[in-house]
Design an enzyme around this catalytic site. Structure first.
Site, PDB file in Angstrom:
ATOM      1  N   ASN A   9       0.882  -1.168   0.000  1.00  0.00           N
ATOM      2  CA  ASN A   9       0.000   0.000   0.000  1.00  0.00           C
ATOM      3  C   ASN A   9       0.919   1.217   0.000  1.00  0.00           C
ATOM      4  O   ASN A   9       1.495   1.549   1.027  1.00  0.00           O
ATOM      5  CB  ASN A   9      -0.909  -0.016   1.232  1.00  0.00           C
ATOM      6  N   LYS A  11       0.196   4.244  -0.264  1.00  0.00           N
ATOM      7  CA  LYS A  11      -0.414   5.444   0.330  1.00  0.00           C
ATOM      8  C   LYS A  11      -0.137   6.645  -0.585  1.00  0.00           C
ATOM      9  O   LYS A  11      -0.148   6.484  -1.800  1.00  0.00           O
ATOM     10  CB  LYS A  11       0.099   5.633   1.763  1.00  0.00           C
ATOM     11  N   HIS A  94      -9.368   1.515   4.799  1.00  0.00           N
ATOM     12  CA  HIS A  94      -8.096   1.654   5.522  1.00  0.00           C
ATOM     13  C   HIS A  94      -8.294   2.568   6.736  1.00  0.00           C
ATOM     14  O   HIS A  94      -9.067   3.529   6.669  1.00  0.00           O
ATOM     15  CB  HIS A  94      -7.017   2.223   4.599  1.00  0.00           C
ATOM     16  N   GLU A  96      -6.577   4.869   7.871  1.00  0.00           N
ATOM     17  CA  GLU A  96      -6.306   6.295   7.611  1.00  0.00           C
ATOM     18  C   GLU A  96      -7.533   6.975   7.002  1.00  0.00           C
ATOM     19  O   GLU A  96      -7.803   8.140   7.279  1.00  0.00           O
ATOM     20  CB  GLU A  96      -5.063   6.429   6.712  1.00  0.00           C
ATOM     21  N   GLU A 166      -5.302  -4.824  10.408  1.00  0.00           N
ATOM     22  CA  GLU A 166      -4.267  -3.832  10.678  1.00  0.00           C
ATOM     23  C   GLU A 166      -4.540  -3.128  12.009  1.00  0.00           C
ATOM     24  O   GLU A 166      -5.363  -2.201  12.062  1.00  0.00           O
ATOM     25  CB  GLU A 166      -4.233  -2.783   9.559  1.00  0.00           C
ATOM     26  N   GLY A 172       2.834   2.272  10.792  1.00  0.00           N
ATOM     27  CA  GLY A 172       3.819   3.343  10.653  1.00  0.00           C
ATOM     28  C   GLY A 172       4.540   3.693  11.944  1.00  0.00           C
ATOM     29  O   GLY A 172       5.218   4.702  12.036  1.00  0.00           O
ATOM     30  N   SER A 212       3.570  -2.208  10.147  1.00  0.00           N
ATOM     31  CA  SER A 212       5.026  -2.311  10.319  1.00  0.00           C
ATOM     32  C   SER A 212       5.565  -3.704   9.971  1.00  0.00           C
ATOM     33  O   SER A 212       6.514  -4.185  10.579  1.00  0.00           O
ATOM     34  CB  SER A 212       5.444  -1.914  11.742  1.00  0.00           C
TER      35      SER A 212
END
Ligand code: 13P
Length: 250
Positions: A9, A11, A94, A96, A166, A172, A212
């Site tokens: 991904n 991003k 996702h 985010e 996730e 991250g 991660s």
């Protein structure tokens, strides 16, 4: 047996020229992969990545899709547009997008339905925030997120969806869920699917870990029986790192 699937991904990273360069570097490094290999790229990179990936085993994914077929939705892309651009996979829900762009379980569900009905393979993301894990509410949350997101699909359709577990606190941050934590929560997701759609369907669904994941921890995670792949952020932006993740079994 479920075929493992490792997806990058990207991003909001890489211009079209940078994207093509990364895929060209990646191609020979992942040519012998035993798993499915996907890169989920920014929409403006799709054409360049399709061209660079042509004839290789690298499949192309998008990072979001709208539920409507067309209309007054400035900034959005329809499933048919993605299909026409040669996209096969699409990340949906996702964390985010849930955190920063108001995505809800209901809009995630609408997007999953549109994607699947257009023939795209949805990569549905679920996962808990840190406070949820600390409160001991992870299992209930991922069960709820999964069931709500898939609502309205048939068992045959659900079997083709890819789910990415996730944990938000691991994205991250360099923090990874332990192999056992990831395996256990993915098991909870699979049980939720079995309860609603039957064991046969649950046995087919591929469930990735994301957060991660990198060349160092991929082997341990992939050795877990419930974990069928990874959704990789930071480590997917460098060909050397991503290819090591893809070739975790070598
Ligand atoms: P990182 O691998 O950078 O933690 O990102 C994970 C992720 O969000 C993939 O969708």
């Amino acid at each position: 047996m479920r075929k493992p699937i490792i997806a990058g991904n990207w991003k909001m990273n890489k211009t079209p020229a940078e994207a093509a360069a990364l895929v060209n570097e990646l191609k020979p490094l992942v040519a012998d992969a035993q798993c499915d290999v996907v890169v989920c790229v920014p929409a403006v990179d799709i054409a360049a990545v399709k061209e660079a990936a042509a004839g290789s085993n690298i499949k192309v994914g998008a990072q979001n899709v709208h539920w409507a077929a067309s209309g007054a939705y400035t900034g959005e892309l329809s499933a048919d547009m993605l299909v026409a651009a040669g996209v096969e996979y699409v990340v949906i829900g996702h964390s985010e997008r849930r955190q920063y762009f108001g995505e809800t379980d209901q809009t995630v569900n609408q997007r999953v339905l549109a994607a699947v009905n257009a023939g795209l393979k949805a990569i549905l993301c679920v996962g808990e925030m840190k406070d949820v894990r600390e409160a001991g509410a992870t299992d209930g949350l991922v069960d709820y997120q999964t069931i709500m997101a898939l609502n309205g699909l048939t068992a045959e359709q659900v079997a083709e969806v890819i789910i990415a577990y996730e944990p938000v606190w691991a994205i991250g941050t360099g923090l990874t869920a332990t192999d056992e934590q990831a395996n256990e929560t993915i098991g909870v997701i699979r049980k939720a699917i079995a309860r609603k759609y039957g064991q046969e369907c649950a046995d087919k669904v591929r469930i990735q870990y994301g957060g991660s994941m990198n060349p160092k921890n991929v082997k341990g995670l992939m050795a877990q029986p419930e974990i069928d792949g990874g959704l990789i952020g930071g480590a997917s932006l460098k060909a050397a790192d991503f290819s090591l993740v893809v070739n975790y079994d070598k």
